[in-house]
Scaffold this motif. Structure first.
Motif, PDB file in Angstrom:
ATOM      1  N   LEU A   1      -4.567   3.797   4.110  1.00  0.00           N
ATOM      2  CA  LEU A   1      -4.724   2.867   2.985  1.00  0.00           C
ATOM      3  C   LEU A   1      -4.665   1.413   3.469  1.00  0.00           C
ATOM      4  N   LEU A   2      -3.871   1.173   4.512  1.00  0.00           N
ATOM      5  CA  LEU A   2      -3.844  -0.174   5.104  1.00  0.00           C
ATOM      6  C   LEU A   2      -5.237  -0.529   5.641  1.00  0.00           C
ATOM      7  N   ALA A   3      -5.857   0.429   6.308  1.00  0.00           N
ATOM      8  CA  ALA A   3      -7.209   0.169   6.850  1.00  0.00           C
ATOM      9  C   ALA A   3      -8.179  -0.140   5.708  1.00  0.00           C
ATOM     10  N   THR A   4      -8.082   0.615   4.630  1.00  0.00           N
ATOM     11  CA  THR A   4      -8.926   0.358   3.460  1.00  0.00           C
ATOM     12  C   THR A   4      -8.689  -1.049   2.921  1.00  0.00           C
ATOM     13  N   ALA A   5      -7.412  -1.411   2.821  1.00  0.00           N
ATOM     14  CA  ALA A   5      -7.064  -2.724   2.258  1.00  0.00           C
ATOM     15  C   ALA A   5      -7.574  -3.850   3.147  1.00  0.00           C
ATOM     16  N   LEU A   6      -7.408  -3.692   4.467  1.00  0.00           N
ATOM     17  CA  LEU A   6      -7.866  -4.749   5.379  1.00  0.00           C
ATOM     18  C   LEU A   6      -9.385  -4.862   5.367  1.00  0.00           C
ATOM     19  N   ALA A   7     -10.056  -3.726   5.219  1.00  0.00           N
ATOM     20  CA  ALA A   7     -11.519  -3.760   5.151  1.00  0.00           C
ATOM     21  C   ALA A   7     -11.978  -4.463   3.876  1.00  0.00           C
TER      22      ALA A   7
ATOM     23  N   VAL B   1      -5.124 -11.714  -2.941  1.00  0.00           N
ATOM     24  CA  VAL B   1      -4.104 -10.981  -2.173  1.00  0.00           C
ATOM     25  C   VAL B   1      -3.722 -11.787  -0.927  1.00  0.00           C
ATOM     26  N   GLY B   2      -2.441 -12.114  -0.825  1.00  0.00           N
ATOM     27  CA  GLY B   2      -1.987 -12.960   0.274  1.00  0.00           C
ATOM     28  C   GLY B   2      -1.176 -12.241   1.327  1.00  0.00           C
ATOM     29  N   GLU B   3      -0.819 -10.992   1.070  1.00  0.00           N
ATOM     30  CA  GLU B   3       0.028 -10.276   2.033  1.00  0.00           C
ATOM     31  C   GLU B   3      -0.034  -8.790   1.702  1.00  0.00           C
ATOM     32  N   ILE B   4       0.143  -7.968   2.735  1.00  0.00           N
ATOM     33  CA  ILE B   4       0.174  -6.511   2.542  1.00  0.00           C
ATOM     34  C   ILE B   4       1.484  -5.974   3.105  1.00  0.00           C
ATOM     35  N   HIS B   5       2.087  -5.023   2.404  1.00  0.00           N
ATOM     36  CA  HIS B   5       3.283  -4.347   2.908  1.00  0.00           C
ATOM     37  C   HIS B   5       2.962  -2.893   3.233  1.00  0.00           C
ATOM     38  N   ILE B   6       3.548  -2.436   4.329  1.00  0.00           N
ATOM     39  CA  ILE B   6       3.522  -1.009   4.641  1.00  0.00           C
ATOM     40  C   ILE B   6       4.960  -0.555   4.883  1.00  0.00           C
ATOM     41  N   ALA B   7       5.237   0.698   4.586  1.00  0.00           N
ATOM     42  CA  ALA B   7       6.594   1.221   4.746  1.00  0.00           C
ATOM     43  C   ALA B   7       6.526   2.739   4.726  1.00  0.00           C
ATOM     44  N   GLY B   8       7.690   3.347   4.859  1.00  0.00           N
ATOM     45  CA  GLY B   8       7.758   4.810   4.805  1.00  0.00           C
ATOM     46  C   GLY B   8       8.406   5.276   3.511  1.00  0.00           C
ATOM     47  N   PHE B   9       8.123   6.520   3.153  1.00  0.00           N
ATOM     48  CA  PHE B   9       8.718   7.133   1.955  1.00  0.00           C
ATOM     49  C   PHE B   9       9.349   8.456   2.349  1.00  0.00           C
TER      50      PHE B   9
ATOM     51  N   VAL C   1       6.030   4.800   8.848  1.00  0.00           N
ATOM     52  CA  VAL C   1       4.871   4.734   7.947  1.00  0.00           C
ATOM     53  C   VAL C   1       4.069   6.032   8.092  1.00  0.00           C
ATOM     54  N   SER C   2       3.664   6.604   6.962  1.00  0.00           N
ATOM     55  CA  SER C   2       2.944   7.887   6.991  1.00  0.00           C
ATOM     56  C   SER C   2       1.453   7.650   7.265  1.00  0.00           C
ATOM     57  N   GLU C   3       0.770   8.688   7.696  1.00  0.00           N
ATOM     58  CA  GLU C   3      -0.668   8.558   7.999  1.00  0.00           C
ATOM     59  C   GLU C   3      -1.492   8.135   6.784  1.00  0.00           C
ATOM     60  N   PRO C   4      -1.241   8.705   5.590  1.00  0.00           N
ATOM     61  CA  PRO C   4      -2.042   8.244   4.445  1.00  0.00           C
ATOM     62  C   PRO C   4      -1.859   6.749   4.155  1.00  0.00           C
ATOM     63  N   VAL C   5      -0.670   6.243   4.450  1.00  0.00           N
ATOM     64  CA  VAL C   5      -0.435   4.807   4.204  1.00  0.00           C
ATOM     65  C   VAL C   5      -1.137   3.972   5.275  1.00  0.00           C
ATOM     66  N   TRP C   6      -1.158   4.451   6.525  1.00  0.00           N
ATOM     67  CA  TRP C   6      -1.944   3.756   7.561  1.00  0.00           C
ATOM     68  C   TRP C   6      -3.418   3.720   7.141  1.00  0.00           C
TER      69      TRP C   6
ATOM     70  N   VAL D   1       0.831  -1.212   0.000  1.00  0.00           N
ATOM     71  CA  VAL D   1       0.000   0.000   0.000  1.00  0.00           C
ATOM     72  C   VAL D   1       0.864   1.262   0.000  1.00  0.00           C
ATOM     73  N   ASN D   2       2.105   1.140   0.460  1.00  0.00           N
ATOM     74  CA  ASN D   2       3.011   2.289   0.359  1.00  0.00           C
ATOM     75  C   ASN D   2       3.314   2.580  -1.107  1.00  0.00           C
ATOM     76  N   ASN D   3       3.538   1.516  -1.879  1.00  0.00           N
ATOM     77  CA  ASN D   3       3.788   1.700  -3.315  1.00  0.00           C
ATOM     78  C   ASN D   3       2.574   2.329  -3.998  1.00  0.00           C
ATOM     79  N   VAL D   4       1.390   1.877  -3.584  1.00  0.00           N
ATOM     80  CA  VAL D   4       0.171   2.430  -4.195  1.00  0.00           C
ATOM     81  C   VAL D   4       0.069   3.918  -3.879  1.00  0.00           C
ATOM     82  N   PHE D   5       0.321   4.266  -2.613  1.00  0.00           N
ATOM     83  CA  PHE D   5       0.209   5.680  -2.248  1.00  0.00           C
ATOM     84  C   PHE D   5       1.247   6.522  -3.004  1.00  0.00           C
TER      85      PHE D   5
END
Lengths: 285, 257
Positions: free
Chosen positions: A236-242, A202-210, A229-234, A176-180
């Motif tokens: 997006l993680l919530a969106t992805a998990l939902a 989708v079998g796994e999600i990655h989060i990271a900082g930019f 990890v930035s707030e917009p990526v957090w 999701v960091n790449n997507v953002f």
């Protein structure tokens, strides 16, 4: 294609030498560790000893960076053999790679370069992933790239990747960091991107900082993995998990490595997001 | 796709993006596409910096980056793992001596590289002193025995006396003084002890002794040659010390020390 033992649907952390000792002594069941197998393609020594200790105590994920899945060169035989050897020895729960290319005419660039998103490239990727999975004897996940520019495309990236995964029999790794970052750099809609992915693939999600580019600032984000990890990526993680449901989430950190305790605060936040996400079947019901 | 990849490869190898036609890549913003080149160079630079930390400490990040670019241009990477990357770096630094005017710099690079080799070498069981002694039969002559150095062991001959400074730099210490030195030979041993890389300076006799064993000569020959430069050398004491330091491989089938 054989499926390895599944990663637990909890938050994992990139394993770095800077905190080998603390990570090994974490003594929790709420974590797994990810390594780039290329960093362990060595004859012997402390690296392999540490990896052996971790594989005895924690679920491991191998996240490859050197295969050049989308490349035109034949797969590097030595790389494939080394990877297979590591998989056989350490039995990772997951093996993943990138939907990118990184070598051309034998030269390796150590970067994850974007592919044109055309039908022809889709066909090419399906064949390459099939060959790769057969060579290592395991189903893989493929990760969406970070985009710093638009390449030629007939297909949007989620459709491009989902069809490859469905046809090749692999899964998707949603970074999701790449997507953002791509949403900022090339103007895609990050929320729409996540919702366009078929959850079952989708079998796994990655989060990271930019970090912002030194010249262009916030108009060009660089996927450094060197910041929290930035707030917009957090978000997006919530969106992805939902959308997808609870699946393994990896917190990546490759630069400006913080104290392990500080990293674990971010890990806890990721785990908390997972704790409140609902399984897909429950949502469907 | 080939023309696109060729164009990107050219950019990654240093061709200015402005020179790439738009036929090959859609929507090129030269400033944005340069990110790929920067990322690629950074990946190699990070590895060289890690593998040649004493060299970077001496020349500073700016000149080290210039060395990295020169190395990349001369040695396009063909391997998929960057662990141990940069094996020809010491040689290139030596060739560039007239440019950087640091004739001792390649000696630091040699030691850095030997450290990496020792760190990554294959795991092999060490010969234990008890195993060695008990392997000798009543009619065996110690001097006829062969000892095989472990693969993590390196013998380094330096033309500049850099070892003490290198050790400080590897320990993360900052140098207080400007380096001023005259050429002088040093013999250095690097190896792994209890899975950690360690090192020490050798006397000429010790160097000859180990170097002879490296050439698969028996203990008698190694002792004879070592004692030509130091007749007082206590071979038994030296041998016990070296075996206990885990320098030699256990014979196949023996237990790990």
């Amino acid at each position: 294609m054989p499926q390895a033992l599944k990663l637990p649907s909890v938050a994992g952390v990139s394993l770095k030498p800077e905190y080998y000792s603390e990570a090994l002594n974490h003594a929790g069941t709420d974590i797994w560790y990810e390594v780039h197998p290329e960093n362990y393609m060595v004859d012997g020594g402390p690296r392999l000893a540490w990896l052996s200790a971790f594989s005895d105590n924690y679920p491991l994920s191998f996240h490859g960076v050197g295969a050049s899945l989308g490349g035109l060169d034949p797969f590097n035989t030595q790389h494939l053999q080394s990877l297979k050897h590591l998989i056989d020895r350490f039995q990772p729960c997951q093996v993943s790679e990138h939907a990118t290319w990184s070598s051309f005419e034998g030269q390796y660039f150590a970067d994850l370069l974007p592919l044109p998103r055309t039908k022809a490239v889709q066909d090419h990727m399906v064949n390459r992933i099939d060959e790769f999975q057969n060579a290592i004897g395991q189903r893989i996940l493929i990760e969406n790239p970070t985009n710093y520019m638009n390449t030629q495309f007939d297909l949007d990236e989620p459709d491009f990747l989902a069809e490859i995964a469905a046809r090749a029999g692999c899964g998707l790794l949603l970074d999701v960091n790449n997507v953002f970052i791509s949403s900022v750099n090339v103007g895609i809609d990050a929320q729409a991107y996540v919702h366009a992915l078929p959850p079952h693939l989708v079998g796994e999600i990655h989060i990271a900082g930019f970090d912002p580019d030194p010249i262009h600032g916030e108009a060009l984000l660089i996927d450094t993995h060197s910041s929290p990890v930035s707030e917009p990526v957090w978000d997006l993680l919530a969106t992805a998990l939902a959308h997808i449901g609870p699946i393994p989430v990896l917190l990546e950190r490759d630069g400006n490595i913080p104290q392990f305790a500080d990293l674990m605060k971010e890990h806890s936040r990721a785990q908390n997001a997972l704790n409140f996400s609902q399984p897909r079947s429950k949502k469907a019901g | 796709m080939r023309s696109y990849m060729q164009s990107m490869a050219n950019i990654l190898n240093g061709t200015p993006p402005e020179k790439i036609t738009k036929a090959a890549l859609l929507d090129i913003d030269p400033d944005f596409v340069r990110v790929y080149r920067n990322n690629s160079v950074s990946a190699f630079a990070d590895v060289l910096r890690a593998n040649y930390s004493s060299v970077e400490a001496l020349v500073g990040p700016e000149y080290f980056k210039a060395l990295t670019l020169a190395y990349l241009e001369e040695n396009p990477c063909r391997q998929r793992t960057l662990v141990g990357y940069g094996e020809k770096f010491p040689r290139m630094i030596n060739h560039l001596t007239s440019e950087h005017n640091l004739p001792y710099l390649s000696s630091f690079a040699q030691l850095d590289h030997a450290w990496t080799l020792a760190h990554l070498a294959a795991d092999t069981p060490s010969l234990a002193l008890g195993t060695f002694v008990s392997s000798l039969g009543p009619n065996d002559d110690l001097l006829d025995q062969f000892l095989t150095p472990k693969p993590d062991m390196s013998l380094i001959e330096l033309h500049w006396p850099v070892f003490d400074i290198w050790t400080k730099l590897r320990d993360g210490q900052e140098l207080e003084e400007t380096i001023q030195m005259n050429p002088r030979e040093e013999k250095i041993l690097l190896w792994r002890y209890e899975n950690e890389v360690t090192h020490r300076a050798l006397t000429q006799a010790e160097f000859i002794f180990l170097g002879t064993l490296f050439k698969r000569q028996p203990l008698g020959k190694a002792s004879q040659l070592a004692q030509t430069v130091n007749p007082e050398l206590d071979i038994n004491q030296l041998l016990v010390g070296m075996i206990n330091a885990q320098l030699f491989m256990a014979p196949t089938g023996d237990q790990h020390d």
